[in-house]
Write a protein that holds these residues in place. Sequence first.
Motif, PDB file in Angstrom:
ATOM      1  N   GLY A  17       4.739   2.568   4.006  1.00 48.15           N
ATOM      2  CA  GLY A  17       3.964   1.417   3.553  1.00 48.15           C
ATOM      3  C   GLY A  17       3.257   1.685   2.238  1.00 48.15           C
ATOM      4  O   GLY A  17       3.208   0.820   1.355  1.00 48.15           O
ATOM      5  N   ARG A  21       3.602  -0.240  -1.339  1.00 49.39           N
ATOM      6  CA  ARG A  21       2.451  -0.738  -2.094  1.00 49.39           C
ATOM      7  C   ARG A  21       2.437  -0.179  -3.515  1.00 49.39           C
ATOM      8  O   ARG A  21       2.220  -0.921  -4.481  1.00 49.39           O
ATOM      9  N   GLN A  31       1.304  -9.323  -3.295  1.00 46.86           N
ATOM     10  CA  GLN A  31       1.783  -9.332  -1.918  1.00 46.86           C
ATOM     11  C   GLN A  31       2.418 -10.675  -1.592  1.00 46.86           C
ATOM     12  O   GLN A  31       3.408 -10.742  -0.875  1.00 46.86           O
ATOM     13  N   GLU A  49       2.304  -2.454   4.517  1.00 42.00           N
ATOM     14  CA  GLU A  49       1.721  -1.524   3.550  1.00 42.00           C
ATOM     15  C   GLU A  49       0.665  -0.629   4.175  1.00 42.00           C
ATOM     16  O   GLU A  49       0.472   0.496   3.737  1.00 42.00           O
ATOM     17  N   ARG A  96      -4.044   4.986  -0.264  1.00 46.66           N
ATOM     18  CA  ARG A  96      -4.432   3.742   0.417  1.00 46.66           C
ATOM     19  C   ARG A  96      -5.931   3.495   0.304  1.00 46.66           C
ATOM     20  O   ARG A  96      -6.404   2.404   0.612  1.00 46.66           O
TER      21      ARG A  96
END
Length: 139
Positions: A17, A21, A31, A49, A96
């Motif tokens: 994910g 991203r 997105q 993501e 992230r």
Amino acid sequence: MTEVSTKAPDPMDIALGAAVRIRRRTIGMSQEALAEQCGVSFQQIQKYENGANRISFSRLVQIARALRCRVTDLMDVFDGADKETAEDLDLLTRMRTPGALELLTAFEKLQPEVRGSLVNLVRTLTAQQAEAAKQSILA
């Protein structure tokens, strides 16, 4: 009565994910745009993501096409020795963190001596924060 799953996402799902991203943001795609090209909601893309939902292979092919890359480009993190893979997964997990990509993008634009000063500043701040946390625990 339905049981609520408390199982954490698999690190491999999180890494895949994160790779999606990073690629999406690198090419400047939202997105919403990715979701539209894949025929899913933008919330589903968010879940992919974040690693909350697994990406099926057929969906991964759709995502790769939409991102104008090969499936293997998104899965490069899984190639290599186990130690390297674990380090890559850790890096993708850290990416992230909210603001990490923006910070890295801005950081790359700085001159080398400014980068060094910024790294030293952040190290000082984190050391001070850790010391303050330690003191509050002891108090």
